[in-house]
Design a protein around this motif. Sequence first.
Motif, short mmCIF file in Angstrom:
data_model
loop_
_atom_site.label_atom_id
_atom_site.label_comp_id
_atom_site.label_asym_id
_atom_site.label_seq_id
_atom_site.Cartn_x
_atom_site.Cartn_y
_atom_site.Cartn_z
N ALA A 143 -10.15 -21.30 13.85
CA ALA A 143 -10.04 -21.77 12.46
C ALA A 143 -10.88 -23.02 12.23
N ASP A 144 -10.92 -23.91 13.21
CA ASP A 144 -11.70 -25.15 13.06
C ASP A 144 -13.18 -24.85 12.88
N ALA A 145 -13.70 -23.96 13.73
CA ALA A 145 -15.13 -23.63 13.66
C ALA A 145 -15.44 -22.94 12.33
N TRP A 146 -14.52 -22.08 11.90
CA TRP A 146 -14.73 -21.38 10.63
C TRP A 146 -14.75 -22.38 9.47
N LEU A 147 -13.79 -23.30 9.48
CA LEU A 147 -13.73 -24.31 8.41
C LEU A 147 -14.99 -25.17 8.41
N TYR A 148 -15.42 -25.58 9.59
CA TYR A 148 -16.63 -26.39 9.68
C TYR A 148 -17.81 -25.65 9.06
N GLU A 149 -17.92 -24.38 9.39
CA GLU A 149 -19.04 -23.58 8.87
C GLU A 149 -18.96 -23.47 7.34
N GLN A 150 -17.75 -23.24 6.83
CA GLN A 150 -17.60 -23.10 5.37
C GLN A 150 -17.93 -24.40 4.64
N PHE A 151 -17.47 -25.52 5.20
CA PHE A 151 -17.78 -26.80 4.56
C PHE A 151 -19.27 -27.08 4.60
N THR A 152 -19.90 -26.73 5.71
CA THR A 152 -21.34 -26.97 5.83
C THR A 152 -22.10 -26.14 4.81
N LEU A 153 -21.67 -24.89 4.61
CA LEU A 153 -22.31 -24.02 3.62
C LEU A 153 -22.08 -24.52 2.20
N ALA A 154 -20.98 -25.26 2.00
CA ALA A 154 -20.64 -25.73 0.65
C ALA A 154 -21.35 -27.02 0.28
N LEU A 155 -22.04 -27.63 1.24
CA LEU A 155 -22.77 -28.86 0.91
C LEU A 155 -23.87 -28.56 -0.10
N PRO A 156 -24.09 -29.48 -1.05
CA PRO A 156 -25.12 -29.21 -2.07
C PRO A 156 -26.51 -29.17 -1.44
N LEU A 157 -27.35 -28.26 -1.91
CA LEU A 157 -28.72 -28.17 -1.40
C LEU A 157 -29.53 -29.36 -1.88
N GLN A 158 -29.36 -29.67 -3.18
CA GLN A 158 -30.04 -30.84 -3.71
C GLN A 158 -29.03 -31.95 -3.85
N ARG A 159 -29.28 -33.06 -3.20
CA ARG A 159 -28.32 -34.15 -3.19
C ARG A 159 -28.79 -35.28 -4.08
N LEU A 160 -28.11 -35.41 -5.22
CA LEU A 160 -28.48 -36.47 -6.17
C LEU A 160 -27.21 -37.25 -6.49
N CYS A 161 -27.32 -38.60 -6.41
CA CYS A 161 -26.13 -39.43 -6.60
C CYS A 161 -25.74 -39.50 -8.07
N GLY A 162 -26.71 -39.33 -8.97
CA GLY A 162 -26.39 -39.42 -10.39
C GLY A 162 -27.60 -38.98 -11.19
N LYS A 163 -27.42 -38.91 -12.52
CA LYS A 163 -28.50 -38.42 -13.38
C LYS A 163 -29.62 -39.44 -13.50
N ASP A 164 -29.26 -40.73 -13.44
CA ASP A 164 -30.20 -41.76 -13.85
C ASP A 164 -30.83 -42.54 -12.71
N CYS A 165 -30.61 -42.12 -11.48
CA CYS A 165 -31.14 -42.94 -10.40
C CYS A 165 -32.66 -42.79 -10.32
N GLN A 166 -33.30 -43.79 -9.75
CA GLN A 166 -34.76 -43.84 -9.70
C GLN A 166 -35.22 -43.82 -8.25
N PRO A 167 -36.40 -43.24 -8.02
CA PRO A 167 -36.96 -43.33 -6.67
C PRO A 167 -37.20 -44.79 -6.31
N PRO A 168 -37.05 -45.15 -5.04
CA PRO A 168 -37.25 -46.56 -4.68
C PRO A 168 -38.68 -46.99 -4.98
N ALA A 169 -38.85 -48.18 -5.60
CA ALA A 169 -40.19 -48.68 -5.92
C ALA A 169 -40.83 -49.15 -4.62
N VAL A 170 -42.10 -48.89 -4.47
CA VAL A 170 -42.82 -49.41 -3.31
C VAL A 170 -43.13 -50.87 -3.62
#
Length: 168
Positions: free
Chosen positions: A113-140
């Motif tokens: 059950a542990d391995a199955w849960l780990y796999e399901q949670f990993t699959l549920a992670l978002p493909l695109q990870r964005l903290c919010g709508k308005d964040c900006q790329p870091p300025a160089v």
Amino acid sequence: MYPIHIPHLLRQPQATQIIHLDGAVPDLDALTPVKGQMKIRHGGTFLEVGVSAETIVNLTCDRCIQSYNYRLTLETSELIWLEAPTAETLPPERELAWEDLSEQLPPDGDFDADAWLYEQFTLALPLQRLCGKDCQPPAVSQQEIDPTDRRWSALEILKQQLTTLPPA
Ligand SMILES: [Zn+2]
């Protein structure tokens, strides 16, 4: 969680084991205990495993590279075959999908059950990870590309010292 010995499920009421989740899932890097419920039903030729659970994980934003907390919720079920499925053994309420065929366990084996849960949670992670709508790329920063950066001037001084050394 101990692995569940598959034949033991047949001794449970309705051949179903309910597991209350409130703790860590091994290898899953979560900030809070995984809370929820998991249900494992022995269907004769298959296991039907369902879960409804959530936890909070820390992710790194793809855009601004800041870390942020993300509520990861899991609401899924899967059939795990104990023998190759046929039209007769398929539960009538379900259509056969490719992902249903991916998992198969020996009927006298264990379900991890542990391995199955780990796999399901990993699959549920978002493909695109964005903290919010308005964040900006870091300025160089200018500092980093400025040729008069202190690191470079240190090198420059060293170079001058080397060229002013008397020849050996
Ligand atoms: Zn961001």
